[in-house]
Design a protein around this motif. Sequence first.
Motif, PDB file in Angstrom:
ATOM      1  N   LEU A 116       4.611   4.326  -2.294  1.00 20.00           N
ATOM      2  CA  LEU A 116       5.234   5.066  -1.864  1.00 20.00           C
ATOM      3  C   LEU A 116       5.630   4.170  -0.982  1.00 20.00           C
ATOM      4  O   LEU A 116       7.094   4.300  -0.307  1.00 20.00           O
ATOM      5  N   VAL A 117       4.567   2.936   0.057  1.00 19.62           N
ATOM      6  CA  VAL A 117       5.719   2.959   1.102  1.00 19.62           C
ATOM      7  C   VAL A 117       6.113   1.883   0.705  1.00 19.62           C
ATOM      8  O   VAL A 117       7.712   1.282   0.823  1.00 19.62           O
ATOM      9  N   HIS A 118       6.132   1.307  -0.916  1.00 21.95           N
ATOM     10  CA  HIS A 118       7.229   0.049  -1.371  1.00 21.95           C
ATOM     11  C   HIS A 118       8.238   0.468  -1.562  1.00 21.95           C
ATOM     12  O   HIS A 118       9.626   0.125  -1.160  1.00 21.95           O
ATOM     13  N   GLY A 134      10.060   3.055  -0.416  1.00 19.10           N
ATOM     14  CA  GLY A 134      11.233   3.135   0.753  1.00 19.10           C
ATOM     15  C   GLY A 134      11.202   1.597   1.365  1.00 19.10           C
ATOM     16  O   GLY A 134      12.388   1.339   2.207  1.00 19.10           O
ATOM     17  N   ASP A 149       1.305   1.278  -0.254  1.00 17.66           N
ATOM     18  CA  ASP A 149       1.050   1.551  -1.194  1.00 17.66           C
ATOM     19  C   ASP A 149       2.304   2.120  -1.987  1.00 17.66           C
ATOM     20  O   ASP A 149       3.652   1.206  -1.034  1.00 17.66           O
TER      21      ASP A 149
END
Lengths: 321, 83
Positions: free
Chosen positions: B39-41, B43, B37
């Motif tokens: 948020l992961v992106h 990172g 998602d």
Amino acid sequence: MNAAIKNISYHLPDRLEDNGLLQDENSDWRMADIEKKTGIKKRYVAAPGETAVDLGVKAAEKIFEAGFAKEEIDAIILVTQSPDFVLPASACIVQHRLQLSKQCLAFDVNQGCSGFVVGLSLASSLITAGTAQHVLLICSETYTKYIDRHDRTSRPVFSDGAAAVIVGPSAGSDIGPFDFGTDGSGADNLIVRNSGARTDDSGESRLFMNGSEVFMFTMDMVPKSVNRLLQKAGKTMDDVGMFIFHQASALVLSNIQRRLQIGDEKIFNNLENIGNTVSATIPIALKQAIDKGVIRPGECVMLVGFGVGYSWGSCLINYNP
Amino acid sequence: MQSLTQEQVIMIVARQFDDPGVTIDADSSMDNVADWDSLVHLGILVSLDVELEGRAAAVKKLAACRSVKEIVSCLAEHQLLTQ
């Protein structure tokens, strides 16, 4: 005549929302991941009917209650993107609420995360030009009123609050130089649509933030602004005693710190228990850093604001209480 | 590091996920990896910039990439990919 920051105060609303509450209302959110990336555990939320003017007036009253004479104020700058009305300017309402002189210049500045630096530049210019002697600069925001309770990008980050700063005359050169920039191509990435004269069929009027796009902008542009300002001032990173960046999120701040190679001892962050109060983050952090003795008298401090617009600004101040 | 290989990009994306059950390969994307998602992106963007020693920050298009293929293609466009 030069200008300096004379007083700072701030006010936060009574209502606090912690991450447990957000999790309860949004069971599908990975709150631990969100907290790790935002660095925020709590945020303040203005009550229904409590506005940026209300918060800003309370912040300013603290300065007057501490003894600063209201009569000295001859200009009011209110930085806000959540004004009480489209018109009149909220700064005019502040003048009346605080019973300040009717000889005051008063205007709003519609800028967000860069707003304090923009306002400080304007206040400083009014004083150095002889237009004003003491400027009441208020940064006050109630972004939470624009945010959907289930918006995972914005709700964990933004917080409501206000800061009030008196900028007055100084014998020394305590504010400046400044570096500013604008890139309106990023306007759509942090926006409240249908909030002005331009409307579309969707009728959508909630805050929208494209986190990835805004993040890339900050990673690229903020270090460049810092370096341009240092060059303009003829200084190096070592000459700066403390950096106070707009408290965007932990991820943004840690990456700016990494890219500029700033040691932990030279950076002041406070977003964990306050959140991102938009234009108010820098003056609130500045006040807290001063109160904690983290900033020493005479120290060169760099203030850097960046975000919605896109707009960014950085400046140096010498803190001389 | 001056540039990355496709395999290194895959490793960077893979290490964003705590769940060992998540497998990332050249065809992985936000559409077929449930936990990938926004948020992961973020990172992923940070890790790319760290690995590329600050060169990824100027590649604005990385923000809009939704798959390993798009990231690889975007890096290649900016001479940040080793074939």
